[in-house]
Every structure is written in C-alpha cells, then in structure tokens.
Design a protein around this motif. Structure first.
Motif, PDB file in Angstrom:
ATOM      1  N   ASN A 294       0.848  -1.188   0.000  1.00 34.62           N
ATOM      2  CA  ASN A 294       0.000   0.000   0.000  1.00 34.62           C
ATOM      3  C   ASN A 294       0.889   1.246   0.000  1.00 34.62           C
ATOM      4  N   PRO A 295       0.821   2.080  -1.057  1.00 36.36           N
ATOM      5  CA  PRO A 295       1.698   3.255  -1.122  1.00 36.36           C
ATOM      6  C   PRO A 295       1.469   4.256   0.013  1.00 36.36           C
ATOM      7  N   ASP A 296       0.247   4.358   0.526  1.00 38.26           N
ATOM      8  CA  ASP A 296      -0.013   5.274   1.632  1.00 38.26           C
ATOM      9  C   ASP A 296       0.668   4.795   2.916  1.00 38.26           C
ATOM     10  N   VAL A 297       0.618   3.495   3.185  1.00 43.69           N
ATOM     11  CA  VAL A 297       1.273   2.934   4.370  1.00 43.69           C
ATOM     12  C   VAL A 297       2.786   3.097   4.253  1.00 43.69           C
ATOM     13  N   MET A 298       3.328   2.780   3.081  1.00 42.01           N
ATOM     14  CA  MET A 298       4.780   2.737   2.907  1.00 42.01           C
ATOM     15  C   MET A 298       5.420   4.100   2.662  1.00 42.01           C
ATOM     16  N   ASN A 299       4.608   5.129   2.459  1.00 39.03           N
ATOM     17  CA  ASN A 299       5.134   6.455   2.146  1.00 39.03           C
ATOM     18  C   ASN A 299       6.235   6.896   3.105  1.00 39.03           C
ATOM     19  N   TYR A 300       6.071   6.631   4.407  1.00 38.59           N
ATOM     20  CA  TYR A 300       7.052   7.057   5.407  1.00 38.59           C
ATOM     21  C   TYR A 300       7.767   5.875   6.056  1.00 38.59           C
ATOM     22  N   ILE A 301       7.812   4.752   5.375  1.00 34.90           N
ATOM     23  CA  ILE A 301       8.517   3.565   5.872  1.00 34.90           C
ATOM     24  C   ILE A 301       9.721   3.310   4.971  1.00 34.90           C
ATOM     25  N   GLY A 302      10.893   3.171   5.562  1.00 35.03           N
ATOM     26  CA  GLY A 302      12.100   2.845   4.789  1.00 35.03           C
ATOM     27  C   GLY A 302      12.346   3.833   3.666  1.00 35.03           C
ATOM     28  N   ASP A 303      12.487   3.290   2.447  1.00 35.60           N
ATOM     29  CA  ASP A 303      12.763   4.150   1.292  1.00 35.60           C
ATOM     30  C   ASP A 303      11.498   4.737   0.674  1.00 35.60           C
ATOM     31  N   GLY A 304      10.337   4.430   1.267  1.00 31.54           N
ATOM     32  CA  GLY A 304       9.078   5.002   0.796  1.00 31.54           C
ATOM     33  C   GLY A 304       8.429   4.255  -0.350  1.00 31.54           C
ATOM     34  N   GLN A 305       9.055   3.157  -0.786  1.00 29.10           N
ATOM     35  CA  GLN A 305       8.550   2.390  -1.924  1.00 29.10           C
ATOM     36  C   GLN A 305       7.711   1.202  -1.454  1.00 29.10           C
TER      37      GLN A 305
END
Length: 180
Positions: A28-39
């Motif tokens: 999910n791009p919204d979840v991952m936006n601020y996780i790790g490299d954002g991808q």
C-alpha cells in the motif's frame, strides 16, 4: 508473550499464515510512504518481515511487531510493537506502528503507542526507547509528542531524513542490603 489489550483492540503475535495481511500493508503506497525508502514492497519483503518478527519473539520475548486486532470485529487494522533495531549505528528499541489507511485519524496509532509506552515503562522498565519518524510524517510526530517523547536528533536512514524521538527513564535500582 506480549499480553496487551487496549480499550478497542488487542496485540497478537504474527504467524507465517499472516502473509496476506502483511503483503496488504507493504504493497500500500499510503502505508509505505514514510517507511524505509518510501517504496511499496512485494512478497519477499513481507515474508522477511514476518520471519524477522518471529525471530524477535524467539530471541527477545515480548519484542517485535504484533497485529492489532479490533475487539468488535476481529479485524486486523495494523501492527505495533517494541522492535530491536540498529539506528544510527546503535542498538535501540523502537516503538513503532503501522495502521491501515482506512483506520487513520481515529486515534488507533496513539492508542497503540500509549499502550506500548506504559508497557515499556511499567513492565519492562526500559531506560530508553525511540521512535524513528521520517520528516514530513506529521501524524506520527504528533503521536510521539503526545506520548511524551522528545526530539533527540535528525539522521539519514535509507536516503531519508528521520527524526529520532526518545523517552529516557530514570530507573532506581534498589541496592541489595544483605549482610553476611
């Protein structure tokens, strides 16, 4: 085993059967936006995350991310936990959480973070733990501040600026007063 419940949900350990849920989060791009490299990530990342949590349970007991399961519906809405990490070349315990976007803005992140803070302070007696929050993640920053954390420093992680929020507790160790 972490036995932690809040007003609206309980914490539950991951199993290998949770791959579909973890894949839902990491893709999910919204979840991952601020996780790790954002991808967004795929199945290998999801499998690795579960394996890493199973390892943390084995090696550190209550540490690791745990599913957040709503009491009313048994729906898994995210995960949270105290996670052993290397941050800025130092071993740290990170208080972290990911909530599915449809459950944002409802207080679940703070509820999870606050329950973990109380657990870290009153059960584990942690002297120090951190939250690593990417610059721009204002929701998580507000939660950290509301939870009593203070900004310690800003570092680079995976090419992103990350604010390290910290709680440092003074622990009184009673000295043994045995006489022989």
């Amino acid at each position: 085993m972490l036995n932690l419940t809040t007003k609206r949900f309980w914490f539950e350990r991951y199993t290998k059967e949770d791959i579909a849920f973890v894949l839902e989060l990491v893709s999910n791009p919204d979840v991952m936006n601020y996780i790790g490299d954002g991808q967004i990530k795929g199945i290998p990342y999801a499998e690795n995350l579960i394996e890493r949590m199973l390892e943390q349970y084995k090696n550190f007991g209550d540490y690791g991310l745990h599913k957040l399961v709503l009491k009313e519906t048994d729906e898994v809405i995210g995960h949270a936990g105290l996670v052993a990490q290397i941050i800025d070349d130092a071993f740290e315990i990170e208080l972290g959480y990911w909530i599915k976007p449809e459950f944002w803005q409802q207080g679940y992140g703070y509820e999870a973070a606050h329950a973990l803070k109380i657990y870290a302070d009153e059960t584990l007696y942690l002297e120090r733990y951190v939250s690593a929050i990417q610059v721009g993640n204002e929701g998580s920053k507000r939660i950290a501040l509301k939870n009593g954390m203070q900004l310690e420093k800003v570092i680079q992680m995976e090419g992103k600026e990350v604010e390290i929020y910290v709680i440092e507790n003074e622990i009184d160790y009673e000295e043994d007063t045995y006489s022989i």
